[in-house]
Design an enzyme around this catalytic site. Structure first.
Site, short mmCIF file in Angstrom:
data_model
loop_
_atom_site.label_atom_id
_atom_site.label_comp_id
_atom_site.label_asym_id
_atom_site.label_seq_id
_atom_site.Cartn_x
_atom_site.Cartn_y
_atom_site.Cartn_z
N ASP A 295 0.97 -1.38 0.16
CA ASP A 295 -0.38 0.27 -0.15
C ASP A 295 0.58 1.92 -0.62
O ASP A 295 0.06 2.77 -0.16
CB ASP A 295 -1.16 0.46 0.85
CG ASP A 295 -0.20 0.38 2.73
OD1 ASP A 295 0.70 -0.85 2.83
OD2 ASP A 295 -0.83 -0.36 3.89
N HIS B 132 -0.42 7.45 10.16
CA HIS B 132 0.71 6.29 10.13
C HIS B 132 2.06 5.92 9.96
O HIS B 132 2.31 4.94 10.36
CB HIS B 132 -0.07 4.78 9.62
CG HIS B 132 -1.63 4.51 9.68
ND1 HIS B 132 -2.08 4.08 10.50
CD2 HIS B 132 -2.71 4.63 8.91
CE1 HIS B 132 -3.30 4.08 10.63
NE2 HIS B 132 -4.06 4.93 9.37
N GLY C 45 0.19 2.43 5.98
CA GLY C 45 -0.91 2.39 5.90
C GLY C 45 -1.18 4.28 4.57
O GLY C 45 -2.09 5.09 5.12
N ASP D 137 -10.03 9.65 13.30
CA ASP D 137 -10.23 8.43 11.95
C ASP D 137 -10.43 7.67 12.56
O ASP D 137 -9.72 6.82 13.60
CB ASP D 137 -8.43 9.04 11.59
CG ASP D 137 -8.27 7.99 9.61
OD1 ASP D 137 -8.26 8.21 9.22
OD2 ASP D 137 -8.43 6.79 10.03
N HIS E 114 -8.83 4.69 12.14
CA HIS E 114 -7.88 4.06 11.77
C HIS E 114 -7.47 4.31 12.88
O HIS E 114 -6.82 6.06 13.21
CB HIS E 114 -6.81 3.63 11.10
CG HIS E 114 -7.62 2.75 9.71
ND1 HIS E 114 -8.08 3.78 8.70
CD2 HIS E 114 -7.74 1.55 9.23
CE1 HIS E 114 -9.08 3.19 7.79
NE2 HIS E 114 -8.78 1.77 8.12
N ASP F 90 -12.88 8.97 6.75
CA ASP F 90 -13.26 7.19 7.04
C ASP F 90 -14.15 7.19 7.91
O ASP F 90 -14.60 5.53 7.94
CB ASP F 90 -11.83 6.22 6.49
CG ASP F 90 -10.59 6.73 7.46
OD1 ASP F 90 -11.41 7.13 8.89
OD2 ASP F 90 -10.05 5.99 7.75
N TYR G 123 -12.38 7.53 1.89
CA TYR G 123 -12.02 7.09 0.99
C TYR G 123 -12.93 6.81 -0.35
O TYR G 123 -13.35 6.34 -1.14
CB TYR G 123 -11.83 5.43 0.61
CG TYR G 123 -9.91 5.27 2.02
CD1 TYR G 123 -8.57 5.71 0.99
CD2 TYR G 123 -10.53 5.41 3.06
CE1 TYR G 123 -7.64 5.85 2.03
CE2 TYR G 123 -9.32 5.42 3.72
CZ TYR G 123 -7.88 6.18 3.59
OH TYR G 123 -7.17 6.07 4.01
FE FE2 Z 1 -7.89 6.17 8.20
#
Ligand code: FE2
Length: 449
Positions: free
Chosen positions: A162, A208, A216, A243, A245, A332, A371
């Protein structure tokens, strides 16, 4: 100076109460007016009923006018920054779509637009490992996409999968880090004139990235670089990450620090990326009790999230007493995001972020994940409008990217029936109880500081 600090403390204490009450409390607390004066002021404003109504309407209008100008907002953006940001495959074209909607809703006109400057290798080295930076810069300069660098080296630095190397990666990382650093510097400079300032840089929020490893979709941690820059001006910084994540790169960077408190709300469990961010991870050494994770189960709704966010943010911010805030506002968490599993709407995210803005300390707002690009644009436009207290239309205005908003062409995002909220009221109550206990410890530590 003592009086200014005291007044600021009162403002924070009452940040969510009615604005006029707050002004009265501040003036009364600072000795500017006494209780008798307040009573007289109340009597004067009563008058006969019709006059009272007119006075009330005028006061309301005047409050509305003040609201428009009560907070200075700056916006870091430029055409070259958007063009290079658009190249990231996970967010292809996102920066341009977001900017176009912010512009189409007339919000750019209400902010000070700041031209970003690219970061130098020296700027990046304030956090990142030199060998990692050199490899990234060298890899991206190769026409044949880093074929000259061994697979082993690329793997060591996370520059595969990624986070693969793409043409002009060196320009990309320099632009992303430079824009957020420009925003951080602008915040420090504006805060000298007015503490009630917010600076937006929606291309940032690469939370990240680690010191020597990409992760990420994040190659460079502009969040950490910005916080390090802001530390030269603000002694205590609160990092808030909404976020979906876990903000692992930022948390790890300040794991041992009591000068930066990291607070992250995220999805946790079932091997959800990045797999870290349990409640027990709360800092190390001198930084013990200065990190907090709010791990959530999938499908969280606006009602649960906003209730929990207001409680946790309020408890942490009032216990820690930050001089500035950095907010990573990944979109997200929205109901239709293909990589997320929450079930939030633009309304829920806006209500949570408003709570941060109303804390009234200098705040840097960075982007993050997201996204489903038109939904990200809807969300970040609404958050920008919330900071400015500016109204938004119900429908997306006609502009270059209008077709992307089909079929609804509405500004709002609805919750999804397919995402069930697995967070039970019992679990939410347990989190609140743990947060309360942690904040008591934090308060004791902060008093000792
Ligand atoms: Fe995220």
């Amino acid at each position: 100076m003592t009086r200014i600090l005291f007044e600021r403390a009162v403002v924070r204490e009452h940040s969510r109460s009615d604005r006029s009450n707050r002004i009265d409390v501040i003036m009364s607390a600072s000795g500017a007016i006494g209780e008798q004066d307040l009573q007289m002021k109340a009597e004067e404003s009563r008058g006969p009923p019709k006059k009272r109504l007119r006075v009330a309407v005028e006061q309301e209008r005047s409050e509305e006018n003040k609201k428009d100008y009560r907070r200075k907002c700056c916006y870091v953006s430029s055409f070259p920054l958007r063009k290079i940001s658009d190249r990231l495959s996970a967010h292809k074209g996102r920066a341009s779509v977001v900017h176009a909607l912010i512009q189409a809703t007339q919000l750019v006109d209400k902010m000070k637009v700041v031209e970003p400057r690219p970061a130098t290798a020296k700027d990046l080295a304030a956090f990142h490992d030199t060998a990692y930076i050199e490899t990234m810069l060298r890899a991206s300069d190769c026409d044949d996409n880093a074929k000259s660098i061994s697979l082993e080296t690329l793997e060591k630095f996370g520059l595969l999968d990624d986070c693969f190397v793409f043409p002009k990666l060196s320009v990309y990382i320099s632009a992303i880090a430079g824009a957020s650093l420009t925003a951080a510097k602008e915040l420090c400079s504006e805060a000298k004139k007015d503490q009630n300032v917010i600076v937006f840089c929606w291309t940032g929020g690469r939370h990240h990235a680690h010191r020597n490893k990409a992760s990420g979709f994040c190659y460079v941690n502009d969040v950490v670089l910005s916080i390090l820059k802001m530390k030269q001006t603000f002694p205590k910084i609160l990092y808030v990450d909404v976020d979906v994540h876990h903000g692992d790169g930022v948390e790890r960077a300040f794991n041992f620090s009591d000068e930066v408190f990291t607070l992250s709300f995220h999805s946790y469990g079932d091997a959800f990326f990045p797999g870290t961010g349990s409640y027990s991870e709360s800092g190390k050494g001198r930084g013990k009790c200065y990190s907090m994770n709010v791990p959530l189960r999938s499908g969280i709704s606006d009602a649960h999230f906003v209730d929990l966010f207001e409680f946790v943010f309020g408890a942490v911010a009032s216990s820690y007493g930050p001089d500035a805030i950095v907010l990573v506002c990944g979109a997200d968490t929205l109901s239709r995001d293909p990589l997320g599993n929450f079930n939030m709407t633009v309304d829920g995210i806006t209500r949570a972020t408003k709570c941060v803005f109303d804390f009234n300390v200098p705040t840097l707002v960075l982007g993050g994940g997201g996204y489903k690009i038109p939904d990200v644009a809807r969300c970040w436009t609404a958050v920008t409008a919330a900071a400015l207290n500016a109204p938004l239309p119900a429908d997306v205005p006609v502009h270059d990217y209008f077709p992307a908003y089909a079929p609804s062409y509405r500004m709002r995002v609805d919750p999804s029936n397919a995402r069930k909220d697995l967070n039970t009221p019992n679990e939410i109550a347990k989190i609140k109880s743990s947060v309360k206990a942690s904040c008591e410890k934090l308060r004791e530590k902060c008093i000792d500081m």
